[in-house]
Motif scaffolding. Sequence first.
Motif, PDB file in Angstrom:
ATOM      1  N   LYS A 264       0.820  -1.205   0.000  1.00  0.00           N
ATOM      2  CA  LYS A 264       0.000   0.000   0.000  1.00  0.00           C
ATOM      3  C   LYS A 264       0.856   1.258   0.000  1.00  0.00           C
ATOM      4  O   LYS A 264       0.527   2.254  -0.655  1.00  0.00           O
ATOM      5  N   ASP A 265       1.979   1.198   0.725  1.00  0.00           N
ATOM      6  CA  ASP A 265       2.771   2.408   0.948  1.00  0.00           C
ATOM      7  C   ASP A 265       4.056   2.496   0.142  1.00  0.00           C
ATOM      8  O   ASP A 265       4.634   3.574   0.044  1.00  0.00           O
TER       9      ASP A 265
ATOM     10  N   HIS B 111       2.465   2.121  -9.309  1.00  0.00           N
ATOM     11  CA  HIS B 111       2.145   1.974  -7.884  1.00  0.00           C
ATOM     12  C   HIS B 111       0.740   2.481  -7.587  1.00  0.00           C
ATOM     13  O   HIS B 111      -0.005   1.865  -6.799  1.00  0.00           O
TER      14      HIS B 111
ATOM     15  N   GLN C  23      -3.226   0.015  -6.443  1.00  0.00           N
ATOM     16  CA  GLN C  23      -3.916   0.212  -5.167  1.00  0.00           C
ATOM     17  C   GLN C  23      -5.296  -0.439  -5.117  1.00  0.00           C
ATOM     18  O   GLN C  23      -5.655  -1.056  -4.096  1.00  0.00           O
TER      19      GLN C  23
ATOM     20  N   ASP D 148      -6.586  -3.223  -2.264  1.00  0.00           N
ATOM     21  CA  ASP D 148      -7.852  -3.077  -1.526  1.00  0.00           C
ATOM     22  C   ASP D 148      -8.747  -4.295  -1.743  1.00  0.00           C
ATOM     23  O   ASP D 148      -9.419  -4.758  -0.809  1.00  0.00           O
TER      24      ASP D 148
END
Length: 716
Positions: free
Chosen positions: A189-190, A215, A219, A223
């Motif tokens: 996620k980061d 990137h 996402q 999710d």
Amino acid sequence: MFNVTKKSIQWGNETLTLESGKVARQADGSVIATLGETSVMANVTFAKQAKPGQDFFPLTVHYQEKYYAAGKIPGGFFKREARPSEKETLTSRLIDRPCRPLFVEGFKNEVLVMATVLSHDLVNDSDIVAMIAASAALTISGVPFMGPIGAARVGFSNGQYVLNPSVDDMHNLRANPEQRLDLVIAGTKDAVMMVESEAYELTEEEMLGAVKFGHAAMQPVIDLIIDFAEDCAKEPFDFQAPDYSALYGKVKAAGEAQMRAAFAIKDKQERTSAISAAVDAIKAALSEEDLADINLGSAIKKLESNILRGDVVSNGIRIDGRDTKTVRPIVCETGILPRAHGSALFTRGETQGLVVTTLGTGEDEQIIDALHGNSRSNFLLHYNFPPYSVGEVGRVGSPGRREIGHGKLAWRALQAVLPAPTDFPYTIRVVSEITESNGSSSMASVCGGSLSMMDAGVPLKAPVAGVAMGLILEDDGKWAVLTDILGDEDHLGDMDFKVAGTENGITSLQMDIKVAGITPAIMEQALAQAKDGRLHILSEMNKALSAPQGFSEYAPKIETMSIPTDKIREVIGSGGKVIREIVETSGAKVDINDDGVIKIASSSADAIKKAYDMIYSIVAEPEEGHIYTGKVVKLVDFGAFVNFFGKRDGLVHVSQIANKRLNHPNEILKEGQEVKVKLLGFDDRGKVRLGMKMVDQETGEEIVGEKKEKEESAEG
């Protein structure tokens, strides 16, 4: 009977679906991921306890392509999927590299990930789907995995980034000038965890933009996996990371001084011996209980890491005395093997590659049997890493995943500058023999490969160089980017960031992260330092060779010609009879493709010309007004038949043989005699009319008086 969980999202132009609960229910985690009509099943199993004395993390990843997925039967004799293909090996690495750093530190239980392609729609590449399926299966399995990860493929066409371009778009970038990038990215996620790319001289800004685009695009996938896991994930495996702080304190007290002195030695072999001696001294100072602790190896590695990393971050000085931006000394030599078509020895510090280029014909192209169809490759790059290159004794066998992965990285870096097959109709094989290694032998293969191909006369668009970058990222947020990393810096550092390219841009980028990812600021600095390092290496390479050289006398010479497709059958002949005769008579190799492009190869120019002339005589049409050399094949009362163009005959009427009256052609001619004839034209039935009297039989030139008389007659 089944407790099925199924989730879907719209991702780009396709629907992405995750499903679990129906198939492979005895695995710890099983997920079928589907994008379009490409489906991959990933199954995860893990041992519930580590093997006694296990001091490393045994993660195994297998990606398998089943030919039934595309409605095909495997080629070859056995008709069964056999050893892993290059694509399967590379995709296994793509899954392994971003997942491995995300397992909880200290977890040493055996983990097996198997990803199997069940269906392939020939549009959506199965490697991205496999990475997503594996991430989801790990996430729901209960294994201590700090994921999930997402993955995406990024293209760059007409100045725009493209999410998950089709298989056809990515199949051969060299043949598709509008598509300049094939980048695979994986991350959490980061942060970004892994990048693998093939590019056509993209700028640092364009490449960084592609990473950011990919990137962001992954996402929704992350999710989706989280939402999916909330409904079907198993209870987390009860694992507590071992606390070996007390053992580390003993190790540090017993050997920090000696270990620090060992890391101060600049020569690799001497440093390795000194580190080994320091480890022995540490073990000698520990109790039997401490020696039996399975965390001893981790404690010693932590001491080594802290010494190396602390010095770099605190004072910017590395173990070999360099600062963070300096490239090791470089020596380049070319033409060192007299019988090879092209050769180069590239030495950078204690890393060295002997790289050799061989030129072949169309018969030497590699035939690739893949799910999306068969193809041929005229550029091959093979990388070999023998044990002696690091001063070790080891088993020598078939190429492993490391050899295949490093070879493919170098292949990607160099293929962007190759000439078009129509301009350079050779099959090119580059072999990199790593003779010494202390960091970044794959980039040495890129540099040596570029020099070697130029030495062989391959007209590269530009020379290519590569450099490996490293990273030291401390817990307090301090960090340092290292140019041209050593083996120890790779082993004990946090990043392996390889960048290759020309003066104008990047042709390949590969990144692996051992921590939870890096920020855009770190990547931007790494790209900037890599550019400076690449340009420096290119300047050193140019001192040895800056442009393609002449061909080796031992390399085959190839000439191409194009014929109408409706003439291909005539050149080949019934059962290949004609082309075999051409090859046997001329001594040259002849290769014809379906587009009518013919490649004639031989080390002898005379053999090439002979084959060319034989083919030309079959496919070409004679032109009116041209003079040809022929042979009298038959004499009749009214003239002579002359074979003048391949297998084509024409009639020289008795009135056209000489500038005097003849009662019979045998007054001047005899069968088998060589004569010079001019093509006068064709009669109403298409028969060829030839003339001799207007041609000088000695020189083959048209007689000026005859020509002028004919022109005046035409004007009158």
